[in-house]
Motif scaffolding. Structure first.
Motif, PDB file in Angstrom:
ATOM      1  N   THR A  66     -30.894 -12.009  -2.647  1.00  0.00           N
ATOM      2  CA  THR A  66     -29.871 -13.003  -2.968  1.00  0.00           C
ATOM      3  C   THR A  66     -29.371 -12.829  -4.402  1.00  0.00           C
ATOM      4  O   THR A  66     -28.208 -13.096  -4.686  1.00  0.00           O
ATOM      5  CB  THR A  66     -30.400 -14.440  -2.786  1.00  0.00           C
ATOM      6  OG1 THR A  66     -31.681 -14.516  -3.394  1.00  0.00           O
ATOM      7  CG2 THR A  66     -30.511 -14.804  -1.327  1.00  0.00           C
ATOM      8  N   ASP A  67     -30.222 -12.359  -5.294  1.00  0.00           N
ATOM      9  CA  ASP A  67     -29.797 -12.201  -6.697  1.00  0.00           C
ATOM     10  C   ASP A  67     -28.645 -11.210  -6.818  1.00  0.00           C
ATOM     11  O   ASP A  67     -27.803 -11.328  -7.701  1.00  0.00           O
ATOM     12  CB  ASP A  67     -30.962 -11.680  -7.558  1.00  0.00           C
ATOM     13  CG  ASP A  67     -32.019 -12.751  -7.732  1.00  0.00           C
ATOM     14  OD1 ASP A  67     -31.716 -13.929  -7.437  1.00  0.00           O
ATOM     15  OD2 ASP A  67     -33.143 -12.400  -8.132  1.00  0.00           O
ATOM     16  N   LEU A  68     -28.643 -10.207  -5.941  1.00  0.00           N
ATOM     17  CA  LEU A  68     -27.607  -9.177  -6.039  1.00  0.00           C
ATOM     18  C   LEU A  68     -26.542  -9.329  -4.948  1.00  0.00           C
ATOM     19  O   LEU A  68     -25.792  -8.400  -4.670  1.00  0.00           O
ATOM     20  CB  LEU A  68     -28.242  -7.781  -5.985  1.00  0.00           C
ATOM     21  CG  LEU A  68     -29.175  -7.433  -7.146  1.00  0.00           C
ATOM     22  CD1 LEU A  68     -29.676  -5.997  -7.038  1.00  0.00           C
ATOM     23  CD2 LEU A  68     -28.489  -7.630  -8.497  1.00  0.00           C
ATOM     24  N   SER A  69     -26.493 -10.507  -4.314  1.00  0.00           N
ATOM     25  CA  SER A  69     -25.511 -10.731  -3.249  1.00  0.00           C
ATOM     26  C   SER A  69     -24.463 -11.738  -3.688  1.00  0.00           C
ATOM     27  O   SER A  69     -24.771 -12.669  -4.438  1.00  0.00           O
ATOM     28  CB  SER A  69     -26.202 -11.270  -1.988  1.00  0.00           C
ATOM     29  OG  SER A  69     -27.000 -10.283  -1.405  1.00  0.00           O
ATOM     30  N   VAL A  70     -23.253 -11.551  -3.184  1.00  0.00           N
ATOM     31  CA  VAL A  70     -22.214 -12.550  -3.453  1.00  0.00           C
ATOM     32  C   VAL A  70     -22.219 -13.581  -2.325  1.00  0.00           C
ATOM     33  O   VAL A  70     -22.670 -13.306  -1.211  1.00  0.00           O
ATOM     34  CB  VAL A  70     -20.805 -11.921  -3.561  1.00  0.00           C
ATOM     35  CG1 VAL A  70     -20.729 -10.989  -4.755  1.00  0.00           C
ATOM     36  CG2 VAL A  70     -20.415 -11.190  -2.281  1.00  0.00           C
ATOM     37  N   ASP A  71     -21.735 -14.767  -2.662  1.00  0.00           N
ATOM     38  CA  ASP A  71     -21.657 -15.841  -1.682  1.00  0.00           C
ATOM     39  C   ASP A  71     -20.204 -15.881  -1.197  1.00  0.00           C
ATOM     40  O   ASP A  71     -19.373 -16.564  -1.780  1.00  0.00           O
ATOM     41  CB  ASP A  71     -22.059 -17.152  -2.369  1.00  0.00           C
ATOM     42  CG  ASP A  71     -22.114 -18.296  -1.376  1.00  0.00           C
ATOM     43  OD1 ASP A  71     -22.082 -18.030  -0.156  1.00  0.00           O
ATOM     44  OD2 ASP A  71     -22.160 -19.458  -1.829  1.00  0.00           O
ATOM     45  N   ALA A  72     -19.902 -15.103  -0.197  1.00  0.00           N
ATOM     46  CA  ALA A  72     -18.525 -15.003   0.294  1.00  0.00           C
ATOM     47  C   ALA A  72     -18.560 -14.772   1.794  1.00  0.00           C
ATOM     48  O   ALA A  72     -19.560 -14.283   2.329  1.00  0.00           O
ATOM     49  CB  ALA A  72     -17.803 -13.845  -0.403  1.00  0.00           C
ATOM     50  N   THR A  73     -17.480 -15.120   2.454  1.00  0.00           N
ATOM     51  CA  THR A  73     -17.420 -14.951   3.915  1.00  0.00           C
ATOM     52  C   THR A  73     -17.409 -13.472   4.269  1.00  0.00           C
ATOM     53  O   THR A  73     -16.606 -12.695   3.736  1.00  0.00           O
ATOM     54  CB  THR A  73     -16.135 -15.604   4.458  1.00  0.00           C
ATOM     55  OG1 THR A  73     -16.119 -16.953   4.005  1.00  0.00           O
ATOM     56  CG2 THR A  73     -16.114 -15.577   5.969  1.00  0.00           C
ATOM     57  N   LEU A  74     -18.282 -13.104   5.188  1.00  0.00           N
ATOM     58  CA  LEU A  74     -18.373 -11.693   5.577  1.00  0.00           C
ATOM     59  C   LEU A  74     -17.135 -11.264   6.369  1.00  0.00           C
ATOM     60  O   LEU A  74     -16.609 -12.027   7.171  1.00  0.00           O
ATOM     61  CB  LEU A  74     -19.597 -11.457   6.460  1.00  0.00           C
ATOM     62  CG  LEU A  74     -20.979 -11.765   5.897  1.00  0.00           C
ATOM     63  CD1 LEU A  74     -22.044 -11.355   6.914  1.00  0.00           C
ATOM     64  CD2 LEU A  74     -21.191 -11.023   4.590  1.00  0.00           C
ATOM     65  N   THR A  75     -16.723 -10.036   6.164  1.00  0.00           N
ATOM     66  CA  THR A  75     -15.762  -9.385   7.052  1.00  0.00           C
ATOM     67  C   THR A  75     -16.450  -9.208   8.410  1.00  0.00           C
ATOM     68  O   THR A  75     -17.662  -9.013   8.465  1.00  0.00           O
ATOM     69  CB  THR A  75     -15.385  -8.009   6.453  1.00  0.00           C
ATOM     70  OG1 THR A  75     -14.884  -8.223   5.141  1.00  0.00           O
ATOM     71  CG2 THR A  75     -14.353  -7.290   7.298  1.00  0.00           C
ATOM     72  N   THR A  76     -15.715  -9.276   9.496  1.00  0.00           N
ATOM     73  CA  THR A  76     -16.377  -9.085  10.800  1.00  0.00           C
ATOM     74  C   THR A  76     -16.880  -7.647  10.929  1.00  0.00           C
ATOM     75  O   THR A  76     -16.293  -6.713  10.363  1.00  0.00           O
ATOM     76  CB  THR A  76     -15.412  -9.343  11.979  1.00  0.00           C
ATOM     77  OG1 THR A  76     -14.343  -8.402  11.899  1.00  0.00           O
ATOM     78  CG2 THR A  76     -14.867 -10.762  11.966  1.00  0.00           C
ATOM     79  N   THR A  77     -17.932  -7.502  11.715  1.00  0.00           N
ATOM     80  CA  THR A  77     -18.454  -6.153  11.985  1.00  0.00           C
ATOM     81  C   THR A  77     -17.340  -5.291  12.573  1.00  0.00           C
ATOM     82  O   THR A  77     -17.189  -4.113  12.224  1.00  0.00           O
ATOM     83  CB  THR A  77     -19.606  -6.226  13.012  1.00  0.00           C
ATOM     84  OG1 THR A  77     -20.502  -7.244  12.614  1.00  0.00           O
ATOM     85  CG2 THR A  77     -20.337  -4.916  13.121  1.00  0.00           C
ATOM     86  N   HIS A  78     -16.564  -5.888  13.452  1.00  0.00           N
ATOM     87  CA  HIS A  78     -15.489  -5.129  14.103  1.00  0.00           C
ATOM     88  C   HIS A  78     -14.517  -4.569  13.065  1.00  0.00           C
ATOM     89  O   HIS A  78     -14.180  -3.382  13.077  1.00  0.00           O
ATOM     90  CB  HIS A  78     -14.760  -6.018  15.121  1.00  0.00           C
ATOM     91  CG  HIS A  78     -13.615  -5.308  15.781  1.00  0.00           C
ATOM     92  ND1 HIS A  78     -12.315  -5.429  15.352  1.00  0.00           N
ATOM     93  CD2 HIS A  78     -13.590  -4.415  16.801  1.00  0.00           C
ATOM     94  CE1 HIS A  78     -11.540  -4.649  16.094  1.00  0.00           C
ATOM     95  NE2 HIS A  78     -12.290  -4.036  16.982  1.00  0.00           N
ATOM     96  N   ASP A  79     -14.058  -5.422  12.168  1.00  0.00           N
ATOM     97  CA  ASP A  79     -13.112  -4.941  11.158  1.00  0.00           C
ATOM     98  C   ASP A  79     -13.745  -3.870  10.263  1.00  0.00           C
ATOM     99  O   ASP A  79     -13.117  -2.845   9.963  1.00  0.00           O
ATOM    100  CB  ASP A  79     -12.631  -6.106  10.274  1.00  0.00           C
ATOM    101  CG  ASP A  79     -11.595  -6.975  10.994  1.00  0.00           C
ATOM    102  OD1 ASP A  79     -11.144  -6.593  12.086  1.00  0.00           O
ATOM    103  OD2 ASP A  79     -11.247  -8.042  10.447  1.00  0.00           O
ATOM    104  N   ALA A  80     -14.975  -4.118   9.841  1.00  0.00           N
ATOM    105  CA  ALA A  80     -15.608  -3.187   8.893  1.00  0.00           C
ATOM    106  C   ALA A  80     -15.930  -1.837   9.532  1.00  0.00           C
ATOM    107  O   ALA A  80     -16.127  -0.854   8.822  1.00  0.00           O
ATOM    108  CB  ALA A  80     -16.883  -3.819   8.326  1.00  0.00           C
ATOM    109  N   THR A  81     -15.976  -1.792  10.866  1.00  0.00           N
ATOM    110  CA  THR A  81     -16.337  -0.532  11.529  1.00  0.00           C
ATOM    111  C   THR A  81     -15.168   0.122  12.275  1.00  0.00           C
ATOM    112  O   THR A  81     -15.347   1.153  12.917  1.00  0.00           O
ATOM    113  CB  THR A  81     -17.505  -0.750  12.528  1.00  0.00           C
ATOM    114  OG1 THR A  81     -17.109  -1.730  13.492  1.00  0.00           O
ATOM    115  CG2 THR A  81     -18.758  -1.218  11.817  1.00  0.00           C
ATOM    116  N   THR A  82     -13.978  -0.501  12.188  1.00  0.00           N
ATOM    117  CA  THR A  82     -12.817   0.122  12.858  1.00  0.00           C
ATOM    118  C   THR A  82     -11.645   0.333  11.901  1.00  0.00           C
ATOM    119  O   THR A  82     -10.663   0.988  12.265  1.00  0.00           O
ATOM    120  CB  THR A  82     -12.313  -0.734  14.049  1.00  0.00           C
ATOM    121  OG1 THR A  82     -12.029  -2.044  13.584  1.00  0.00           O
ATOM    122  CG2 THR A  82     -13.354  -0.780  15.156  1.00  0.00           C
TER     123      THR A  82
END
Ligand code: MTE
Length: 318
Positions: free
Chosen positions: A60-76
């Motif tokens: 969590t220390d190195l993560s941002v608190d933001a809405t994830l992109t969908t798996t579909h978008d990130a992989t297509t």
């Protein structure tokens, strides 16, 4: 690269899957990860093929608190020019890639050069999940949960010498499986580089998975680097060689257009690309009519990394 490519995907709302899965699933996976990855344990080879679960503990220390992109978008919606320049080319073509056996050579200015098998690298350090922003130089962005660990773990294991001032990353070439290699868009193989202090920064990540699973080929399987405060082109995919050296390397993009793509490539809204502004970005998945959002200096990681560039003119060193 151009920012004129519109998404080949229908405009989708923000992340139904990612959102619904987020907390509970990641907590379950973190628990699984802790059990599976106790000290000295290994991710088994048969579990490490694209799409298999890759348990990791959320950092969590190195993560941002933001809405994830969908798996579909990130992989297509990808850039992986070895498979073509269209955004859907990588997801359509990269299935042909041969991902095993896979070895990574670590060489140059190190005390212990060597060739690592991918399955040994998977077990070199505990798998962490980190949610990072990804900002492409084409002015679109995503938020992706990557799995891996800081590159510094590997670099420390091989022992950089005092001459190790830069790190060079080289991507695999599989001419039979990568149709893009026959086009002279870049001087293949895809090559990128970092200064050694950038490479040793804890945010710089060696990545084996995303969304809790082993990386799909189009996202750079079986391992890539991710440097979240730099434009996405620095984050080279499908690595086969990591070289430490005294001289600053010339990356593939610098060779292709040095007036457009610099060595540093830190996300910088104040320095436009010669052909478009970098002041704002289009969030993938936001829909065609979503307003663009302001781009942040160092992609929002200024607090952690701005000190690396103290005294440098970031307009000259773009
Ligand atoms: N690595 C290789 N080998 N070939 C590429 O074409 N494209 C880069 C980077 N790494 C690229 C690459 C660019 S421009 C971006 S924005 C990111 O990968 C995209 O990563 P993603 O497809 O996982 O979102």
């Amino acid at each position: 690269m151009s920012d004129l490519d519109l998404p080949a995907i229908p405009p989708s709302q923000i992340t139904p899957e990612a959102h619904a899965l987020s907390r509970r699933r990641w907590m379950q996976q973190a628990a699984l990860g802790a059990a599976a990855l106790g000290l000295g344990s290994r991710v088994r080879a048969e579990d490490s093929l694209a799409g298999a679960a890759l348990p990791a503990q959320r950092n969590t220390d190195l993560s941002v608190d933001a809405t994830l992109t969908t798996t579909h978008d990130a992989t297509t919606y990808n850039n992986y020019y070895e498979f073509g320049t269209g955004k859907s080319d990588p997801s359509e073509e990269a299935g042909a890639m041969q991902l095993r056996p896979w070895q990574i050579q670590v060489e140059g200015e190190v005390a212990k050069p060597g060739t690592f098998d991918i399955d040994d690298l998977l077990a070199l350090a505990p798998m962490e999940e980190r949610i990072y922003r990804l900002r492409c130089v084409e002015a679109w962005s995503m938020v992706i949960p990557w799995s891996g660990y800081s590159l510094s773990h590997l670099l420390r294991a091989v022992g950089p010498t005092s001459q190790a001032k830069y790190v060079v990353f080289t991507t695999d070439m599989q001419p039979k499986n990568m149709p893009g290699l026959s086009a002279p868009i870049l001087d293949w193989p895809y090559t990128e580089g970092l200064r050694i202090d950038e490479a040793m920064h804890p945010l710089t990540m060696l990545v084996f998975g995303m969304y809790g699973k082993v990386l799909p080929a189009q996202n750079g399987a079986p391992l890539r680097v991710i440097i979240p405060w730099k434009y996405g082109f620095k984050s080279a995919k499908s690595l086969v060689r990591i070289r430490l050296q005294a001289e600053q390397p010339v990356s593939s993009w610098m060779r292709a257009a040095s007036n457009e793509y610099g060595f540093y490539a830190n996300v910088n809204p104040a320095v436009p690309h010669p052909r478009w502004s970098q002041a704002t970005e289009r969030q993938i998945g936001g829909g065609l009519f979503a307003p663009r959002v302001p781009t942040l200096a160092f992609n929002g990681y200024a607090e952690q990394v701005a000190s690396l560039y103290q005294g440098m003119d970031l307009r000259k060193n773009f």
